[in-house]
Design a protein around this motif. Structure first.
Motif, PDB file in Angstrom:
ATOM      1  N   ASP A   1      -3.339 -28.060  -4.669  1.00  0.00           N
ATOM      2  CA  ASP A   1      -1.970 -27.362  -4.347  1.00  0.00           C
ATOM      3  C   ASP A   1      -1.941 -26.199  -5.371  1.00  0.00           C
ATOM      4  O   ASP A   1      -2.506 -26.183  -6.441  1.00  0.00           O
ATOM      5  CB  ASP A   1      -1.048 -28.512  -4.687  1.00  0.00           C
TER       6      ASP A   1
ATOM      7  N   HIS B   1       0.412 -23.351  -5.612  1.00  0.00           N
ATOM      8  CA  HIS B   1       1.763 -22.491  -5.188  1.00  0.00           C
ATOM      9  C   HIS B   1       2.151 -21.186  -6.067  1.00  0.00           C
ATOM     10  O   HIS B   1       1.929 -21.447  -7.323  1.00  0.00           O
ATOM     11  CB  HIS B   1       2.900 -23.636  -5.460  1.00  0.00           C
TER      12      HIS B   1
ATOM     13  N   ASP C   1       4.052 -24.520   3.650  1.00  0.00           N
ATOM     14  CA  ASP C   1       3.443 -25.503   2.878  1.00  0.00           C
ATOM     15  C   ASP C   1       2.150 -26.159   3.297  1.00  0.00           C
ATOM     16  O   ASP C   1       1.994 -25.758   4.906  1.00  0.00           O
ATOM     17  CB  ASP C   1       4.481 -26.522   2.539  1.00  0.00           C
TER      18      ASP C   1
ATOM     19  N   HIS D   1       5.784 -27.568  -9.053  1.00  0.00           N
ATOM     20  CA  HIS D   1       4.329 -28.257  -9.021  1.00  0.00           C
ATOM     21  C   HIS D   1       3.366 -27.486  -8.769  1.00  0.00           C
ATOM     22  O   HIS D   1       3.483 -26.615  -7.940  1.00  0.00           O
ATOM     23  CB  HIS D   1       4.499 -29.606  -8.454  1.00  0.00           C
TER      24      HIS D   1
END
Ligand code: VGL
Ligand code: ZN
Length: 198
Positions: free
Chosen positions: A61, A63, A112, A80
């Motif tokens: 992930d 971001h 996402d 996060h």
């Protein structure tokens, strides 16, 4: 050990560790309670695949700081796995080989990606290297592992979900169990070496 679990991994197989990042481990921004347990099992699978010279993929992930999934931007999650932060780093227990392939996802502010296939070149890379069977582990069972395993089935891969190397967020108590059911129904094999028991 489950006697059916392949000691010699299929020729066309690869390991895919999903989002085994500090923010999803105890102490992190979006910690999965049983994350450390999964992390140690992931480490052992990684070592096992590396020893058999099998390809290793790690999704992360990744971001931007103002990602729309964050509470401050009106989303559902605390901030996060922000690019280039400690929380976004892979769990330090992993001995990541030089030739492991890293797949970053959720990299635009307004999109996402729970699945490691979503908006990435993972499928193309696997097809080029003639991988047909994915062994999937990591975090979290009810989000990114689930989405990744289901996409992999839809894209035509054989999928083994390594049951001893995953852990669930469990916003509702049985989310992890339900995700396993869904993956099983989609044709995923739920299996594992169950290292703890040997
Ligand atoms: C994840 C929630 C938000 C995951 C990622 O990796 O399972 N969960 N972003
Ligand atoms: Zn995320």
């Amino acid at each position: 050990m489950d006697p059916a679990f392949p000691k010699n991994l299929p020729q066309d197989s690869a390991l895919l560790i999903v989002d085994l990042q500090n923010d999803f481990l105890p102490g992190g921004a979006l910690a999965v309670a049983d994350g450390n347990h999964a992390a140690f099992a992931c480490r052992r699978y990684l070592d096992m695949f590396a020893a058999q010279a099998k390809p290793i993929y790690l999704s992360r992930d990744w971001h931007p700081p103002l990602h729309y999934s964050f509470v401050k931007q009106g989303g559902a999650w605390p901030a996060h796995c922000v690019v280039d932060t400690q929380g976004a780093c892979f769990a330090s227990v992993l001995n990541i080989p030089q030739n492991a392939v890293i797949i970053s996802k959720g990299t635009s502010e307004n999109k996402d990606a729970y699945s490691a296939f979503n908006g990435t070149d993972l499928d193309a890379r696997l097809k080029t290297t003639k991988i047909h069977h994915l062994f999937v582990c990591g975090l979290a069972t009810d989000y990114c592992v689930r989405a990744t395993a289901l996409d992999a089935r839809h894209l035509g891969y054989e999928v083994t979900v390594l049951r001893d190397a995953i852990a669930a967020v469990n916003v509702n108590v049985d989310d992890g169990e339900r995700a396993l059911q869904e993956m099983r129904q989609a044709g995923c094999i739920i299996d594992g070496f169950d290292f703890e028991r040997i």
